[in-house]
Design an enzyme around this catalytic site. Structure first.
Site, PDB file in Angstrom:
ATOM      1  N   THR A 149       0.841  -1.211   0.000  1.00  0.00           N
ATOM      2  CA  THR A 149       0.000   0.000   0.000  1.00  0.00           C
ATOM      3  C   THR A 149       0.871   1.254   0.000  1.00  0.00           C
ATOM      4  OG1 THR A 149      -1.683  -1.192   1.237  1.00  0.00           O
ATOM      5  CG2 THR A 149      -1.835   1.210   1.261  1.00  0.00           C
ATOM      6  N   HIS A 176       2.035   1.902  -3.435  1.00  0.00           N
ATOM      7  CA  HIS A 176       1.023   2.568  -4.273  1.00  0.00           C
ATOM      8  C   HIS A 176       1.054   4.077  -4.007  1.00  0.00           C
ATOM      9  CE1 HIS A 176      -0.831  -1.029  -5.871  1.00  0.00           C
ATOM     10  NE2 HIS A 176      -0.943  -1.537  -4.660  1.00  0.00           N
TER      11      HIS A 176
END
Ligand code: NAD
Ligand code: ZN
Length: 342
Positions: free
Chosen positions: A40, A43
């Site tokens: 995450t 990202h």
């Protein structure tokens, strides 16, 4: 305090000075000791489409961490200064039907640290006391920083009875590899893991996978046959988010097989529904960790000898965070742990 901030709407993260977080009456203030980098965070670092529509800028990022309690709110009785803790990354509302029933992982109003609210890549983080997990004394700090993704692996794997069962894991990323370790620890027979990258498969084997399949040159069914399996896998753990891998799994399950799905495929992914129906497969999506049954099981597994150390490929002082993010981006890292105790 110092914090890693998504300060601009472009690729990168920046070490900046930000105000100390406030500590409400039900909160604890934690001095961060170690953090780990998650997919995450990548990202957000790479500022992809998901990050652009999800992350408000500026935002202190990060959610995988361990630290020490240094201050407690006036309502907090169950925690003490000096305790070594990690934080459950999902802050829940406590008032919706699921929360009220004790199913907090199903909260209708979850907010994620380092995504929707200020994160853990900082010298200090303030969290509601209901999000704090106290580690057993002597827990390795680097390992403790991995409890969030270890929890994803544990939550996904322990959906089903594993003792003596044959398990197929698609995707040997950090979470798939940790899931292999959990399956072996929980008494599975064959733990077969797939990927397209050899060094990830090698790491999975060190951590507990009994067989590996590089799907670029081998077929799952061939490997299954060589180890004497003829009816397919009892349990599947989808950990790649790749539609091809997901369909490989569906095609290799025993009748009545059970699949838990952690990987996030694109929304237009199609699967062979006739296999699901005629073979009576059970599919279950998995999100986050159970509060706090998953955390309890993780602690017990670490206590009873499950070793996560091999998955930590990089240990860096936080000043070298860029090196860690680069290693995640070029695929040379499994888990990168950053040390904030400088
Ligand atoms: P990762 O991207 O590091 O690992 C995915 C792995 O799948 C990679 O090693 C990749 O090489 C492999 N792969 C790609 N194509 C494949 C194929 N055809 N067959 C087999 N393997 C293939 O991700 P991670 O950090 O280990 O996380 C695993 C997945 O779980 C990701 O999709 C992530 O987004 C998701 N996730 C979900 C939750 C949740 O709460 N549901 C939480 C964390 C992560
Ligand atoms: Zn809720």
């Amino acid at each position: 305090m110092k914090a890693l901030v998504k300060a601009k709407s472009e690729v990168g993260l920046w070490m900046e000075d930000v105000p100390l977080p406030t500590v409400g009456i039900n909160d604890v203030l934690i001095k961060v000791k170690r953090t780990a980098i998650c997919g995450t965070d990548m990202h957000i670092y790479n500022w992809d489409e998901w990050a652009q529509k999800t992350i408000p800028v500026p935002m202190v990022v990060g959610h995988e961490f361990v630290g020490e309690i240094v201050e407690i709110g006036s309502n907090v009785n169950d925690f003490q200064i000096g305790q070594i803790v990690s934080g459950e990354g999902h802050v829940v509302c406590g008032r919706c039907r699921n929360c009220m029933a004790g199913r907090r992982h199903l909260c209708a109003n979850t907010s994620g640290i380092g995504v929707n609210r200020s994160g853990a890549f900082a010298e200090y983080i303030s969290l509601p006391m209901s999000n704090v997990w106290v580690h057993k004394e002597g827990t390795d700090l680097d390992v403790a920083s991995l409890f969030d993704p270890f929890g994803n692996a544990t939550h996904t794997a322990l959906q089903w009875d594993l003792l003596g069962e044959d398990i197929l894991i698609t995707g040997a990323g950090p979470i798939g590899i940790m899931a292999a370790a959990v399956c072996k620890h929980a008494g599975a027979r064959h733990v077969v893991i797939t990927d397209v990258v050899d060094n990830r498969l090698q790491l999975a084997q060190r951590m507990g996978a009994t067989h590996t399949v590089n799907v670029t040159r081998e077929k799952i069914e061939d490997v299954a046959k060589t180890i004497g399996m003829h009816e397919g896998f009892d349990v599947g753990l989808e950990m790649s988010g790749n539609p091809v891998a997901f369909n490989d799994m569906i095609n290799n399950m025993a009748h009545g097989g059970k699949i838990s799905i952690l990987g996030i495929p694109s929304s237009d992914t199609s699967i062979e529904w006739d296999k699901v129906i005629f073979n009576m497969l059970t599919l279950k999506g998995i999100y986050g960790r159970e509060m706090y049954e998953t955390w309890y099981k993780m602690s017990v597994m670490i206590d009873s000898g499950l070793d996560l150390n091999p998955i930590i490929t990089h240990r860096l002082p936080v000043d070298k965070f860029q090196e860690g993010f680069d290693a995640m981006n070029d695929g040379s890292a499994a888990k990168v742990v950053l040390n904030w105790e400088l």
